[in-house]
Each structure stands twice: as C-alpha cells, then as structure tokens.
Design a protein around this motif. Structure first.
Motif, PDB file in Angstrom:
ATOM      1  N   LYS A  10      18.995  37.726  67.542  1.00  0.00           N
ATOM      2  CA  LYS A  10      17.871  38.303  66.802  1.00  0.00           C
ATOM      3  C   LYS A  10      18.268  39.606  66.131  1.00  0.00           C
ATOM      4  O   LYS A  10      17.913  39.860  64.980  1.00  0.00           O
ATOM      5  CB  LYS A  10      16.708  38.587  67.765  1.00  0.00           C
ATOM      6  N   LEU A  11      19.006  40.445  66.874  1.00  0.00           N
ATOM      7  CA  LEU A  11      19.385  41.748  66.327  1.00  0.00           C
ATOM      8  C   LEU A  11      20.443  41.599  65.245  1.00  0.00           C
ATOM      9  O   LEU A  11      20.408  42.264  64.217  1.00  0.00           O
ATOM     10  CB  LEU A  11      19.930  42.645  67.443  1.00  0.00           C
ATOM     11  N   HIS A  13      21.050  39.298  63.124  1.00  0.00           N
ATOM     12  CA  HIS A  13      20.633  38.807  61.814  1.00  0.00           C
ATOM     13  C   HIS A  13      19.620  39.706  61.128  1.00  0.00           C
ATOM     14  O   HIS A  13      19.095  39.380  60.078  1.00  0.00           O
ATOM     15  CB  HIS A  13      20.109  37.381  61.930  1.00  0.00           C
ATOM     16  N   ASN A  14      19.342  40.842  61.748  1.00  0.00           N
ATOM     17  CA  ASN A  14      18.476  41.815  61.111  1.00  0.00           C
ATOM     18  C   ASN A  14      19.349  42.943  60.570  1.00  0.00           C
ATOM     19  O   ASN A  14      19.945  43.707  61.327  1.00  0.00           O
ATOM     20  CB  ASN A  14      17.486  42.359  62.136  1.00  0.00           C
ATOM     21  N   GLU A  85       8.622  41.838  67.465  1.00  0.00           N
ATOM     22  CA  GLU A  85       8.222  40.576  68.093  1.00  0.00           C
ATOM     23  C   GLU A  85       6.702  40.453  68.062  1.00  0.00           C
ATOM     24  O   GLU A  85       6.158  39.358  67.991  1.00  0.00           O
ATOM     25  CB  GLU A  85       8.718  40.512  69.538  1.00  0.00           C
ATOM     26  N   HIS A  88       5.666  40.311  63.973  1.00  0.00           N
ATOM     27  CA  HIS A  88       5.980  39.007  63.364  1.00  0.00           C
ATOM     28  C   HIS A  88       5.386  37.848  64.155  1.00  0.00           C
ATOM     29  O   HIS A  88       5.584  36.697  63.807  1.00  0.00           O
ATOM     30  CB  HIS A  88       7.498  38.800  63.284  1.00  0.00           C
ATOM     31  N   LYS A  89       4.717  38.186  65.250  1.00  0.00           N
ATOM     32  CA  LYS A  89       4.136  37.173  66.146  1.00  0.00           C
ATOM     33  C   LYS A  89       5.195  36.226  66.695  1.00  0.00           C
ATOM     34  O   LYS A  89       4.898  35.093  67.072  1.00  0.00           O
ATOM     35  CB  LYS A  89       3.064  36.360  65.425  1.00  0.00           C
ATOM     36  N   THR A  90       6.418  36.673  66.702  1.00  0.00           N
ATOM     37  CA  THR A  90       7.475  35.788  67.190  1.00  0.00           C
ATOM     38  C   THR A  90       7.497  35.753  68.711  1.00  0.00           C
ATOM     39  O   THR A  90       8.055  34.831  69.284  1.00  0.00           O
ATOM     40  CB  THR A  90       8.841  36.227  66.645  1.00  0.00           C
ATOM     41  N   LYS A  92       4.848  35.261  70.471  1.00  0.00           N
ATOM     42  CA  LYS A  92       4.025  34.074  70.693  1.00  0.00           C
ATOM     43  C   LYS A  92       4.847  32.809  70.464  1.00  0.00           C
ATOM     44  O   LYS A  92       4.838  31.882  71.272  1.00  0.00           O
ATOM     45  CB  LYS A  92       2.846  34.136  69.717  1.00  0.00           C
ATOM     46  N   GLN A  93       5.584  32.803  69.364  1.00  0.00           N
ATOM     47  CA  GLN A  93       6.377  31.626  69.028  1.00  0.00           C
ATOM     48  C   GLN A  93       7.466  31.382  70.078  1.00  0.00           C
ATOM     49  O   GLN A  93       7.704  30.252  70.484  1.00  0.00           O
ATOM     50  CB  GLN A  93       6.994  31.790  67.631  1.00  0.00           C
ATOM     51  N   ASN A  94       8.115  32.449  70.517  1.00  0.00           N
ATOM     52  CA  ASN A  94       9.151  32.328  71.548  1.00  0.00           C
ATOM     53  C   ASN A  94       8.592  31.674  72.798  1.00  0.00           C
ATOM     54  O   ASN A  94       9.216  30.802  73.395  1.00  0.00           O
ATOM     55  CB  ASN A  94       9.709  33.713  71.922  1.00  0.00           C
ATOM     56  N   LEU A  95       7.390  32.115  73.197  1.00  0.00           N
ATOM     57  CA  LEU A  95       6.778  31.560  74.401  1.00  0.00           C
ATOM     58  C   LEU A  95       6.470  30.083  74.202  1.00  0.00           C
ATOM     59  O   LEU A  95       6.721  29.256  75.079  1.00  0.00           O
ATOM     60  CB  LEU A  95       5.504  32.318  74.756  1.00  0.00           C
ATOM     61  N   ILE A  96       5.944  29.760  73.023  1.00  0.00           N
ATOM     62  CA  ILE A  96       5.611  28.371  72.746  1.00  0.00           C
ATOM     63  C   ILE A  96       6.868  27.513  72.715  1.00  0.00           C
ATOM     64  O   ILE A  96       6.865  26.362  73.145  1.00  0.00           O
ATOM     65  CB  ILE A  96       4.837  28.276  71.414  1.00  0.00           C
ATOM     66  N   ASP A  97       7.951  28.108  72.229  1.00  0.00           N
ATOM     67  CA  ASP A  97       9.204  27.354  72.176  1.00  0.00           C
ATOM     68  C   ASP A  97       9.835  27.175  73.551  1.00  0.00           C
ATOM     69  O   ASP A  97      10.855  26.512  73.682  1.00  0.00           O
ATOM     70  CB  ASP A  97      10.204  28.046  71.240  1.00  0.00           C
ATOM     71  N   LEU A 279      -2.196  36.273  73.957  1.00  0.00           N
ATOM     72  CA  LEU A 279      -1.588  36.587  72.657  1.00  0.00           C
ATOM     73  C   LEU A 279      -2.368  35.940  71.529  1.00  0.00           C
ATOM     74  O   LEU A 279      -2.931  34.886  71.686  1.00  0.00           O
ATOM     75  CB  LEU A 279      -0.148  36.087  72.630  1.00  0.00           C
TER      76      LEU A 279
END
Lengths: 279, 351
Positions: A10-11, A13-14, A85, A88-90, A92-97, A279
C-alpha cells in the motif's frame, strides 16, 4: 509477513508516502552534514565537529536525541497511512475482502516496527561512521558504551508512532489527528502547570513531577534527555558561574516501562475502537 | 442397544446446552429418538448453507434497522434481496461482511466451520460504492486484493477482460468513470473465483448502458454456477436475474422463496357477470379460488391452485352463469411486492 507485505504494498504504490519515507531516511543520513558546519568569523571560530559532539560514547546520546526530533516528520506518514484507509474507505473494503480487524491493525503495527528498526539501524550506522571519523576516543569499550540510548531511541519512536496510530484511528481524519497531537502536547503542558500550582495543596505527598512522568508525550520525551548541557563547552560555562552542575542523563528503566505500557494501551485501544465501531 | 441410544441422546442434549444452541439440537434429538440417524447426516451434509443468519438484529439508538432476520443461503442459487431504500439490506450485508456489529443474533459462514474473515476470503462482495486505492492502477489494486484474499494473481487478466477493463489495467483508479469503477469492483470480487458473490446495489448511479453491462455480467456469472446474493430496490432487476427472493422492509423479512412463486403466485381472474350473487356463490364453492375482492365492476378472484381456464369457463356455464367479462391475469413482481409489504405491515406488531 503477509500482513507486512500488504502494508508495504500500500505504501510503496503511493508516490507521496514513498517520497516521504525516503526523505525521512535521507534526513537521518544527512545529520552527517552537521559535521561540516564551520563558522569562521575572524576571532570567533566554531567548528561543530570539534565541540566533542561526535565523541564516543556521547555521540550515542547526541545523535539519538537529535534524530528523534525528526520523528514528527515520520508521524505524518503514519497518520496518512491510517487516515487514508478511512478517507478512501479502503478499511471497509479490506475487511470485506477478508482481512480481520486484528490483521488490519497488526499490518500497521508491523510496518511501524519495521520503520522504527530501520531508523534505529541507520542512526547506529551514521553515529558509528561519524564517531569513527571525529571521535577522540577509539577504544572498543568506549565506542560501544551507552548503547542503551539506541534502545531508548527505538522505544521512543515506537511509543510516539503508536500514539499517532491510536489518534488517527480515534479521529479517522489524518489532518485532524496531527492537530490533536499538538493539542495534546499543549494539554499535557497545561496539566503540568495546574498540578504544579495545586497538586501539593490537595495531596501533599505527590509532586507535579512525580505524576507528570506518566503522561504519554512527556514519558516519550523523558526517554532521552537533552544532551546539550552535557557538552564540555556548556559544562565549562556552568563551572565558571560556579554552579556545580550535575544531572542524570541515563536512560531510566522506569521511563522505558512507562512508554511500553502506553504503547500497549494505544495498540489495545486502537483494536477496541476498530472492533466496536461500525463502518 | 437401548442403553446406547439413551447415552447418545443425553450426550447430544448436553452438547446442545453447552453450545448454547438448543434450537439446532432439538430436531437432532427427535431424529435420534425416531432412529433416523443416517437421515440426519444426509440432511446436514446436503443443506449446510453457505451463510446462515439467526435472528440477526441491528439497532441504532431508537431505530431498528434490521429486525431479527433469519436466512439460509444455499449453494447454487441466485438470491435477490429486495426492499426499498432504507429497508435494512445494506445493514444486513454489512453485518455478515464484518463491517457492522450486530446488536443481537448471529450468523454463521459455512456452517460455522470458518471464521468470518476466513469465509470472506473465499467469497466476493461489492458494497454500494467501489472503494479502491485511488493512487494505484486497476491491476495494482487487484494484486493487493489477491494478497489479502491469499489467492493466486493468475485470474486477474481473465477478470479484467471479463469486465472489459484489460486495456485500462495500468490506469490509476481515480481516472475511472463510475461505471468503470463498478466494473472493476466486480472484477475484484471475482478475482478469487468466489463460491458466493454478494452484490449490493451494483447498478446504483449508473447510466442505462452501464446498467445493461452490469446486468449482462451478473447473468454471465450466474450462468457459471456461482451463488449470488443481489441486493436491490429495483424489482425488475431481481426478477430478471434471480431464482430466489427475500423481501425486506423496515428491517423485517416479509417473504422468502422462489422468485416465480412470488411474482406469479397462481395468478387471478378478473370476472364479471350480470348476476353477481350467483357468481359469488359459484366462486366461493370452487376449490381453486381463494380470496375474492370487488374491484371496480369486476370481481378479482385469487387462484390458490393450478387451474384449467377452459374447464373453469365450462363449469361456470353449467352453473348457469353468463359471464360478461373474464380474463386471467398474473400480477407483476411489483404488485406482489407492494401487496406483500403492505398486508404484512398491518399484521406486524409494533414493538
């Protein structure tokens, strides 16, 4: 290892965080530039490297203290990597993934640990090289004396970064949590002032200082005490004034413990916040 | 033998109390008593649901967003979770997806064999809006998801091609249009070859072309045998894609069953005659006719069984009826949905 990989991915690519991370480590290396400071104004000659700041074992104290000041710079990265996180609501997405909440937090803590260790290692290398060039003493026993400053340095950073982590998870906004960090510093100051003023009236057995050591930012600051008054130049002045100057500069085990307990509280607190919140 | 049976029985009861799940164990006990042990095992194996909700409830201070919902999702079906905006669909999904904490009740993935986050690695889910790292490209985002889901990156190309984004794989996510973001979300949900795909309002906010593309995709995926749970407030969407439907309103489950049973029931007759009284008595006696209502100039007779229309017409003539109007109709899903949620609303106690 997988969690660390995820966080570094994550870091990495930023662009901004990549630049900041490299910038931070470059700044650490650049402390060596300090050694080249030479002020030559005719009668006043000042050559920093010859003031004894790079003498072993004093250099461990001086460098860890100075470089630790850069930690606020790195704190912005920690705050951003958590705050993003949320924004970007990521998260939430991370948890869902399929990342669990504890795994999410662990990936952040592991990343912090990695940066702390890298930073400590760099300080060690830079100090070793600078000392090797400028130190008046080169005996092995002296070179590797007082290495506890490095331990204190890593714990100081870890404590500070976990505090940032906790604040950002609490506030969910990167910018606000940095603001809150400064506000907290002020709050601690005010508390100290208040305690100094009133505490001895209420509980005579306690002094303000005794309580103040338990405040998180103060405890983090206490790990490595300022090294300047330890310099020979400064000592000379103090002696001339006739003010016998003695101060304990050692890293106290108690302050290490206090900071470690705070780190634990911050990480645990972050987890509880993550767990409880929708969330 | 008798002793043996008894000991099994007590053991199970004991286990049941330990597991704090007496509901589940009671049928087992009955089965044991009637000596249908083998049946019980078959039953368990075939119907271990992918996901099971037990009285799942979410309260927000005064509002009950989800009110004691129980559900079972069986492999191979395409479920529609139907309900107007604010009916608790997203909250229900949020709870099973580990982002919202239930107030009470529980849910089990794979019959409780996997923890929630382990199960989530095996499924794919899309929630209202696609959330990705804006600074990463489409491909980088998918690689990250593979790392999280611990699956191979091999199918990234296939999935990006499926949603038509392969050519844009190296574009950053923040350069995508909403339709593209939504399609990337689908690719992301498919990247681990999921056994269950959860889609929450996947066509929300898209233009007609985008909606069409997404629907085609869903059908294609359903055709591959993937179990799907599609939450939507668009009835025709559910009708077109789903095999089973679950109707939610105000957090309460109103209906659960095959979509054709819900949309068609058996249909109804619109019927009128000069002598309404004779017609009424005839209809009331007829075994296939249920509820009778007067609508405008017609009587609306709801069918409760399959009926041969021609036969019915002949019967009415035999009874001496002269029908001035006669037609058989099927209610649309929309009508059924409205009638379901409205009828039940009056019956639901407000507690």
């Amino acid at each position: 290892m997988r969690l660390l990989q995820i966080e570094l991915y994550k870091l990495w690519h930023n662009t901004i965080s990549k630049v900041l991370i490299f910038g931070y480590f470059l700044l650490i290396l650049s402390i060596s530039i300090l050694s080249t400071i030479k002020i030559d104004l005719g009668p006043v000659k000042f050559y920093l490297a010859e003031q004894g700041i790079f003498n072993f074992p004093y250099i461990w104290h001086f460098n860890t203290f100075m470089i630790a000041l850069l930690k606020i710079f790195f704190a912005t990265i920690i705050v951003a990597m958590v705050g993003n996180e949320y924004s970007h609501k990521t998260l939430k997405q991370n948890l869902i993934d399929g990342l669990s909440k504890s795994e999410f937090l662990r990936s952040k803590v592991y990343a912090i640990l990695l940066f702390v260790l890298t930073s400590t290692f760099l300080v060690f290398i830079v100090s070793l090289i600078l000392g090797g060039i400028y130190s008046d003493y080169n005996e092995m026993a002296i070179i590797f004396k007082d290495l506890e400053y490095l331990v204190a340095y890593s714990i100081k950073l870890f404590g500070f970064f976990t505090f940032c982590l906790f604040l950002t998870i609490l506030i969910k906004k990167a910018a606000f949590s940095l603001g809150f960090l400064f506000l907290w510093q002020v709050i601690e100051g005010i508390c100290y002032g208040l305690m100094k003023w009133k505490l001895s009236d209420i509980i005579p057995q306690l002094s303000a200082e005794q309580v103040f050591v338990f405040f998180p930012l103060n405890a983090i600051g206490n790990l490595i005490k300022e090294p300047f008054s330890r310099l020979s130049a400064f000592q000379n002045i103090a002696d001339q004034i006739g003010d016998g100057f003695t101060k304990n500069y050692d890293v106290s085990l108690i302050s290490i413990l206090i900071v470690l307990v705070w780190s634990f509280i911050f990480i645990r607190g972050s987890y509880i916040l993550l767990k409880r919140r929708d969330l | 033998m008798g002793f043996f049976k008894n000991s099994v029985l007590t053991f199970n009861v004991f286990k049941g109390i330990l597991a704090r799940d007496r509901k589940l164990i009671i049928p087992n006990v009955k089965l044991l008593v009637t000596n249908k042990v083998s049946n019980r095992f078959n039953f368990m194996q075939i119907t271990t649901p992918l996901l099971e909700l037990n009285n799942l409830t979410k309260k927000y201070s005064s509002l009950i967003a989800v009110n004691s919902i129980s559900l079972k999702l069986i492999k191979g079906k395409v479920y529609g979770l139907l309900g107007p905006n604010g009916s608790g669909k997203s909250t229900t999904l949020g709870m099973v997806l580990n982002v919202i904490n239930p107030t009470s009740g529980d849910f089990k993935w794979y019959g409780g064999k996997l923890t929630t986050h382990q199960a989530l690695q095996k499924i794919g889910a899309i929630i209202e809006r696609p959330n990705f790292y804006p600074y990463m490209t489409a491909k980088q985002n998918l690689i990250l998801i593979c790392k999280i889901k611990q699956c191979s990156v091999a199918s990234i190309k296939e999935q990006l091609q499926l949603v038509g984004l392969w050519d844009r794989r190296d574009s950053k996510f923040n350069t995508f249009s909403l339709g593209m973001k939504q399609r990337l979300a689908i690719a992301a949900a498919l990247v681990n070859k999921p056994e269950l795909l959860i889609l929450d309002e996947p066509t929300n906010g898209l233009d007609p072309e985008g909606i069409l593309q997404i629907r085609k995709l869903i059908k294609k995926i359903a055709g591959l045998g993937t179990t799907i749970l599609l939450a939507s407030h668009l009835l025709d969407e559910v009708e077109k894609v789903c095999t089973d439907v679950i109707v939610l309103k105000d957090g309460v489950k109103y209906y659960e069953g095959p979509v054709n049973e819900m949309s068609q029931s058996y249909g109804y007759f619109e019927i009128a005659s000069e002598s309404e009284k004779t017609l009424l008595t005839f209809l009331e006696k007829h075994p296939c006719i249920g509820e009778i209502q007067k609508v405008n100039n017609f009587l609306k007779a709801t069918l409760i069984d399959i009926i041969d229309t021609e036969e019915f017409f002949k019967e009415s003539q035999k009874a001496g009826l002269n029908l001035s109007h006669f037609s058989k109709k099927k209610p649309s899903l929309e009508e059924r949905f409205l009638s379901l949620t409205q009828i039940n609303k009056n019956e639901t106690p407000t507690d």
